[in-house]
Write a protein that holds these residues in place. Structure first.
Motif, short mmCIF file in Angstrom:
data_model
loop_
_atom_site.label_atom_id
_atom_site.label_comp_id
_atom_site.label_asym_id
_atom_site.label_seq_id
_atom_site.Cartn_x
_atom_site.Cartn_y
_atom_site.Cartn_z
N VAL A 173 1.45 -4.61 9.12
CA VAL A 173 2.18 -4.12 7.95
C VAL A 173 3.68 -4.17 8.23
N PHE A 174 4.43 -4.62 7.22
CA PHE A 174 5.90 -4.57 7.30
C PHE A 174 6.34 -3.18 6.86
N HIS A 175 6.87 -2.41 7.79
CA HIS A 175 7.33 -1.04 7.50
C HIS A 175 8.39 -0.66 8.53
N PRO A 176 9.64 -1.05 8.30
CA PRO A 176 10.70 -0.72 9.26
C PRO A 176 10.87 0.79 9.38
N PHE A 177 11.21 1.24 10.58
CA PHE A 177 11.46 2.66 10.76
C PHE A 177 12.91 2.96 10.36
N LEU A 178 13.19 4.20 9.99
CA LEU A 178 14.53 4.60 9.59
C LEU A 178 15.49 4.43 10.75
N ASP A 179 16.69 3.96 10.45
CA ASP A 179 17.76 3.65 11.41
C ASP A 179 17.54 2.33 12.14
N GLU A 192 9.03 -2.37 -11.97
CA GLU A 192 9.74 -1.72 -10.88
C GLU A 192 9.06 -2.06 -9.57
N ALA A 193 9.86 -2.17 -8.51
CA ALA A 193 9.34 -2.55 -7.20
C ALA A 193 8.53 -1.40 -6.61
N PRO A 194 7.33 -1.68 -6.07
CA PRO A 194 6.52 -0.60 -5.48
C PRO A 194 7.06 -0.10 -4.15
N TYR A 195 7.93 -0.90 -3.50
CA TYR A 195 8.45 -0.51 -2.19
C TYR A 195 9.88 -1.04 -2.07
N THR A 196 10.83 -0.14 -1.89
CA THR A 196 12.23 -0.52 -1.80
C THR A 196 12.85 0.07 -0.54
N LEU A 197 13.64 -0.73 0.15
CA LEU A 197 14.39 -0.25 1.30
C LEU A 197 15.85 -0.05 0.90
N VAL A 247 0.86 -1.18 0.00
CA VAL A 247 0.00 0.00 0.00
C VAL A 247 0.90 1.23 0.00
N TYR A 248 0.65 2.13 -0.94
CA TYR A 248 1.51 3.29 -1.14
C TYR A 248 1.64 4.11 0.15
N ASN A 249 2.89 4.38 0.53
CA ASN A 249 3.24 5.15 1.72
C ASN A 249 2.81 4.49 3.03
N ASP A 271 16.84 4.60 4.21
CA ASP A 271 15.88 5.29 3.34
C ASP A 271 14.85 4.29 2.84
N GLU A 272 13.72 4.79 2.38
CA GLU A 272 12.67 3.96 1.79
C GLU A 272 12.12 4.67 0.56
N LEU A 273 11.79 3.89 -0.45
CA LEU A 273 11.29 4.45 -1.70
C LEU A 273 9.97 3.78 -2.05
N PHE A 274 8.92 4.59 -2.19
CA PHE A 274 7.62 4.08 -2.62
C PHE A 274 7.40 4.52 -4.06
N LEU A 275 6.88 3.61 -4.87
CA LEU A 275 6.55 3.90 -6.26
C LEU A 275 5.07 3.63 -6.48
N ASP A 276 4.36 4.63 -6.96
CA ASP A 276 2.93 4.48 -7.22
C ASP A 276 2.74 3.63 -8.48
#
Length: 214
Positions: free
Chosen positions: A76-82, A192-197, A39-41, A154-159
């Motif tokens: 949801v899998f969403h690691p925090f930065l650091d 392209e991957a929708p979610y990249t760490l 899910v985006y963002n 960092d994390e990158l979301f792609l719509d």
């Protein structure tokens, strides 16, 4: 690494599921729709945690299914930065070290975020840390399948939502060729991957576990 996110959605239950408990039918439909999806963002959805509220159900003309607005919480899998994570090296390329957690593969550690000094071995297709000691440099290879500890930087979301067809430029009718248009379609289909760490191992204690255990 995992968080519980509050969501709201309207769930459609087909008539052949009316004999089931409403909560069970809704839980199944939510997992069908969201499990293993990005899910985006928000992050990578894993499974339903619980349902917090069910609003009234409606049956619309021309559709025998029920439609229910549902308030629920989802894991949801969403690691925090650091955050520090441990995965396995999937493969190496000129773009960096690609890492997998088993259930999530879109993790990359770019060359500038590796332990320095570092070089890429074209023959072995691996990155090598040239570890400096009093006796000289030792080559420490980042081989496929090795466990690696890294920091999320960092994390990158792609719509990746569906879009309408792109407008193509019209070729001259008398001399045009269809070959360039086909090539354009092929390049546009690159996935392209929708979610990249994005990770980093450029500090003491990070990198292959075998480096620090010995």
């Amino acid at each position: 690494m995992f968080v519980v996110v509050e969501m709201v959605d309207t769930v459609r239950i087909p008539p052949w599921n009316f004999h089931r408990q409403l909560n069970d039918a809704i839980a199944e439909e939510l997992n069908k729709k969201l499990a293993n999806k990005v899910v985006y963002n928000v992050g990578l959805c894993v499974c339903l945690y619980d349902i917090t509220k069910l609003e009234d159900s409606y049956i619309f003309p021309g559709d025998g299914a029920s439609h229910t607005k549902v308030h629920f919480r989802y894991v949801v899998f969403h690691p925090f930065l650091d955050e520090i994570l441990v995965g396995k090296i999937k493969y190496c390329s000129q773009d960096g070290v690609h890492v997998s957690l088993g259930f999530f593969d879109d993790i990359v550690i770019p060359p500038e975020s590796l332990q320095q000094p570092v070089k890429f071995d074209d023959a072995e297709q691996v990155w090598v840390w040239e570890y400096e000691t009093d006796e000289g440099a030792h080559d420490l290879y980042m081989d496929q399948g090795e466990e690696i500890r890294f920091r999320v930087v960092d994390e990158l979301f792609l719509d990746t939502s569906p879009t309408g067809p792109k407008t193509e430029q019209e070729a001259p009718s008398n001399t045009g060729s269809t070959t360039p248009a086909v090539a354009t379609d092929d390049s546009a289909q690159k996935k392209e991957a929708p979610y990249t760490l994005v990770g980093s191992i450029s500090e003491p204690g990070l990198g292959l576990l075998s480096w620090w255990n010995s």
